[in-house]
Write a protein that holds these residues in place. Structure first.
Motif, PDB file in Angstrom:
ATOM      1  N   LYS A  72     -42.742  -6.333 -13.642  1.00  0.00           N
ATOM      2  CA  LYS A  72     -42.827  -7.403 -14.636  1.00  0.00           C
ATOM      3  C   LYS A  72     -41.597  -8.283 -14.632  1.00  0.00           C
ATOM      4  CE  LYS A  72     -45.986  -5.050 -17.619  1.00  0.00           C
ATOM      5  NZ  LYS A  72     -46.086  -3.709 -18.072  1.00  0.00           N
ATOM      6  N   SER A  73     -40.649  -7.980 -13.751  1.00  0.00           N
ATOM      7  CA  SER A  73     -39.378  -8.682 -13.685  1.00  0.00           C
ATOM      8  C   SER A  73     -38.708  -8.701 -15.058  1.00  0.00           C
ATOM      9  CB  SER A  73     -39.565 -10.096 -13.136  1.00  0.00           C
ATOM     10  OG  SER A  73     -38.329 -10.620 -12.731  1.00  0.00           O
ATOM     11  N   PHE A  74     -38.649  -7.500 -15.683  1.00  0.00           N
ATOM     12  CA  PHE A  74     -38.078  -7.332 -17.012  1.00  0.00           C
ATOM     13  C   PHE A  74     -36.784  -6.530 -16.926  1.00  0.00           C
ATOM     14  CE2 PHE A  74     -37.299  -4.469 -20.542  1.00  0.00           C
ATOM     15  CZ  PHE A  74     -37.196  -5.358 -21.596  1.00  0.00           C
ATOM     16  N   CYS A  75     -35.811  -6.882 -17.759  1.00  0.00           N
ATOM     17  CA  CYS A  75     -34.575  -6.118 -17.889  1.00  0.00           C
ATOM     18  C   CYS A  75     -34.224  -6.015 -19.373  1.00  0.00           C
ATOM     19  CB  CYS A  75     -33.430  -6.793 -17.134  1.00  0.00           C
ATOM     20  SG  CYS A  75     -31.880  -5.854 -17.193  1.00  0.00           S
ATOM     21  N   SER A  76     -33.601  -4.905 -19.742  1.00  0.00           N
ATOM     22  CA  SER A  76     -33.242  -4.685 -21.143  1.00  0.00           C
ATOM     23  C   SER A  76     -31.907  -5.305 -21.531  1.00  0.00           C
ATOM     24  CB  SER A  76     -33.220  -3.179 -21.443  1.00  0.00           C
ATOM     25  OG  SER A  76     -32.240  -2.525 -20.647  1.00  0.00           O
ATOM     26  N   CYS A  77     -31.248  -6.032 -20.639  1.00  0.00           N
ATOM     27  CA  CYS A  77     -29.921  -6.588 -20.928  1.00  0.00           C
ATOM     28  C   CYS A  77     -30.003  -7.882 -21.746  1.00  0.00           C
ATOM     29  CB  CYS A  77     -29.133  -6.829 -19.639  1.00  0.00           C
ATOM     30  SG  CYS A  77     -29.672  -8.256 -18.680  1.00  0.00           S
ATOM     31  N   GLU A  78     -28.876  -8.236 -22.352  1.00  0.00           N
ATOM     32  CA  GLU A  78     -28.795  -9.472 -23.136  1.00  0.00           C
ATOM     33  C   GLU A  78     -28.969 -10.713 -22.266  1.00  0.00           C
ATOM     34  OE1 GLU A  78     -25.377  -9.830 -25.629  1.00  0.00           O
ATOM     35  OE2 GLU A  78     -25.689  -7.857 -26.527  1.00  0.00           O
TER      36      GLU A  78
ATOM     37  N   SER B 113     -45.927  13.690 -12.797  1.00  0.00           N
ATOM     38  CA  SER B 113     -46.685  12.435 -12.688  1.00  0.00           C
ATOM     39  C   SER B 113     -46.300  11.597 -11.475  1.00  0.00           C
ATOM     40  CB  SER B 113     -46.500  11.587 -13.946  1.00  0.00           C
ATOM     41  OG  SER B 113     -45.168  11.114 -14.031  1.00  0.00           O
ATOM     42  N   GLY B 114     -45.038  11.696 -11.041  1.00  0.00           N
ATOM     43  CA  GLY B 114     -44.572  10.856  -9.943  1.00  0.00           C
ATOM     44  C   GLY B 114     -44.214   9.452 -10.382  1.00  0.00           C
ATOM     45  N   ARG B 115     -44.281   9.185 -11.689  1.00  0.00           N
ATOM     46  CA  ARG B 115     -43.941   7.851 -12.198  1.00  0.00           C
ATOM     47  C   ARG B 115     -42.464   7.570 -11.969  1.00  0.00           C
ATOM     48  NH1 ARG B 115     -42.555   5.464 -17.560  1.00  0.00           N
ATOM     49  NH2 ARG B 115     -43.174   3.282 -17.349  1.00  0.00           N
ATOM     50  N   CYS B 116     -42.166   6.351 -11.544  1.00  0.00           N
ATOM     51  CA  CYS B 116     -40.778   5.951 -11.289  1.00  0.00           C
ATOM     52  C   CYS B 116     -40.354   4.874 -12.278  1.00  0.00           C
ATOM     53  CB  CYS B 116     -40.630   5.378  -9.877  1.00  0.00           C
ATOM     54  SG  CYS B 116     -40.874   6.562  -8.576  1.00  0.00           S
ATOM     55  N   ILE B 117     -39.120   5.002 -12.745  1.00  0.00           N
ATOM     56  CA  ILE B 117     -38.493   3.921 -13.496  1.00  0.00           C
ATOM     57  C   ILE B 117     -37.164   3.637 -12.811  1.00  0.00           C
ATOM     58  CG2 ILE B 117     -39.617   4.506 -15.685  1.00  0.00           C
ATOM     59  CD1 ILE B 117     -36.832   5.561 -16.602  1.00  0.00           C
ATOM     60  N   TYR B 118     -36.597   2.483 -13.100  1.00  0.00           N
ATOM     61  CA  TYR B 118     -35.353   2.070 -12.465  1.00  0.00           C
ATOM     62  C   TYR B 118     -34.331   1.692 -13.519  1.00  0.00           C
ATOM     63  CZ  TYR B 118     -38.267   1.865  -8.349  1.00  0.00           C
ATOM     64  OH  TYR B 118     -39.117   2.207  -7.327  1.00  0.00           O
ATOM     65  N   THR B 119     -33.097   2.052 -13.254  1.00  0.00           N
ATOM     66  CA  THR B 119     -31.993   1.616 -14.085  1.00  0.00           C
ATOM     67  C   THR B 119     -30.903   1.063 -13.173  1.00  0.00           C
ATOM     68  OG1 THR B 119     -30.969   3.810 -14.094  1.00  0.00           O
ATOM     69  CG2 THR B 119     -32.399   3.274 -15.947  1.00  0.00           C
ATOM     70  N   VAL B 120     -30.108   0.198 -13.746  1.00  0.00           N
ATOM     71  CA  VAL B 120     -28.949  -0.333 -13.042  1.00  0.00           C
ATOM     72  C   VAL B 120     -27.742  -0.031 -13.915  1.00  0.00           C
ATOM     73  CG1 VAL B 120     -27.812  -2.387 -12.120  1.00  0.00           C
ATOM     74  CG2 VAL B 120     -30.301  -2.150 -11.937  1.00  0.00           C
ATOM     75  N   VAL B 121     -26.762   0.621 -13.315  1.00  0.00           N
ATOM     76  CA  VAL B 121     -25.535   0.929 -14.032  1.00  0.00           C
ATOM     77  C   VAL B 121     -24.777  -0.375 -14.197  1.00  0.00           C
ATOM     78  CG1 VAL B 121     -23.396   2.258 -14.013  1.00  0.00           C
ATOM     79  CG2 VAL B 121     -25.490   3.250 -13.040  1.00  0.00           C
ATOM     80  N   GLY B 122     -24.668  -0.824 -15.432  1.00  0.00           N
ATOM     81  CA  GLY B 122     -24.011  -2.093 -15.716  1.00  0.00           C
ATOM     82  C   GLY B 122     -22.559  -1.902 -16.090  1.00  0.00           C
ATOM     83  N   SER B 123     -21.911  -2.980 -16.455  1.00  0.00           N
ATOM     84  CA  SER B 123     -20.493  -2.916 -16.799  1.00  0.00           C
ATOM     85  C   SER B 123     -20.254  -2.200 -18.120  1.00  0.00           C
ATOM     86  CB  SER B 123     -19.903  -4.326 -16.839  1.00  0.00           C
ATOM     87  OG  SER B 123     -20.656  -5.149 -17.700  1.00  0.00           O
ATOM     88  N   ASN B 124     -21.197  -2.291 -19.052  1.00  0.00           N
ATOM     89  CA  ASN B 124     -21.041  -1.635 -20.349  1.00  0.00           C
ATOM     90  C   ASN B 124     -22.017  -0.491 -20.569  1.00  0.00           C
ATOM     91  OD1 ASN B 124     -19.000  -3.431 -21.121  1.00  0.00           O
ATOM     92  ND2 ASN B 124     -20.509  -4.932 -21.771  1.00  0.00           N
TER      93      ASN B 124
ATOM     94  N   ASP C 284     -26.099   1.358 -19.001  1.00  0.00           N
ATOM     95  CA  ASP C 284     -27.175   1.333 -18.019  1.00  0.00           C
ATOM     96  C   ASP C 284     -28.306   0.489 -18.592  1.00  0.00           C
ATOM     97  OD1 ASP C 284     -25.591   3.155 -16.740  1.00  0.00           O
ATOM     98  OD2 ASP C 284     -27.028   4.795 -16.809  1.00  0.00           O
ATOM     99  N   GLU C 285     -28.901  -0.345 -17.744  1.00  0.00           N
ATOM    100  CA  GLU C 285     -29.996  -1.205 -18.183  1.00  0.00           C
ATOM    101  C   GLU C 285     -31.287  -0.767 -17.520  1.00  0.00           C
ATOM    102  OE1 GLU C 285     -29.548  -3.144 -20.608  1.00  0.00           O
ATOM    103  OE2 GLU C 285     -27.409  -3.568 -20.563  1.00  0.00           O
ATOM    104  N   PHE C 286     -32.366  -0.725 -18.294  1.00  0.00           N
ATOM    105  CA  PHE C 286     -33.693  -0.404 -17.792  1.00  0.00           C
ATOM    106  C   PHE C 286     -34.301  -1.666 -17.207  1.00  0.00           C
ATOM    107  CE2 PHE C 286     -38.240  -0.807 -18.738  1.00  0.00           C
ATOM    108  CZ  PHE C 286     -38.743   0.189 -17.902  1.00  0.00           C
TER     109      PHE C 286
END
Length: 100
Positions: free
Chosen positions: A65-71, A45-56, A58-60
């Motif tokens: 949408k300027s959305f993050c899965s972190c607290e 598909s070529g679809r891309c997602i991004y994650t950031v390796v956090g301190s505890n 990985d966060e999506f």
């Protein structure tokens, strides 16, 4: 966009306009310069997602949408205490720098 050096000092100088919240900014510079922002491209598909390796963990993040899965996103950004969590900020810095 031309890739710039990923040194912390250069990134901090270039992106000082994001430094409103020093704690998030410092962590974002560390993450962007440390290669913690990851692009995952799916085939065929070529679809891309991004994650950031956090301190505890990985966060999506969804940069569109300027959305993050972190607290911090849920308790800080959505309550308007902060503009960005450091994961979204590190994506912005890495993307604008050509580091991802």
């Amino acid at each position: 966009m031309p890739k710039i050096s990923g040194s912390k000092e250069e990134l901090a100088s270039r992106f000082a306009h994001y430094s409103e919240h020093q704690n998030q900014f410092r962590k974002a510079i560390e993450a962007a310069s440390g290669g913690c922002v990851k692009r995952h491209t799916f085939l065929p598909s070529g679809r891309c997602i991004y994650t950031v390796v956090g301190s505890n963990t990985d966060e999506f993040i969804d940069p569109e949408k300027s959305f993050c899965s972190c607290e911090s996103y849920f308790y800080g950004v959505l309550s308007t205490k902060i503009k960005y969590c450091y994961h979204i900020l590190s994506y912005k810095i890495a993307d604008e720098s050509g580091l991802i």
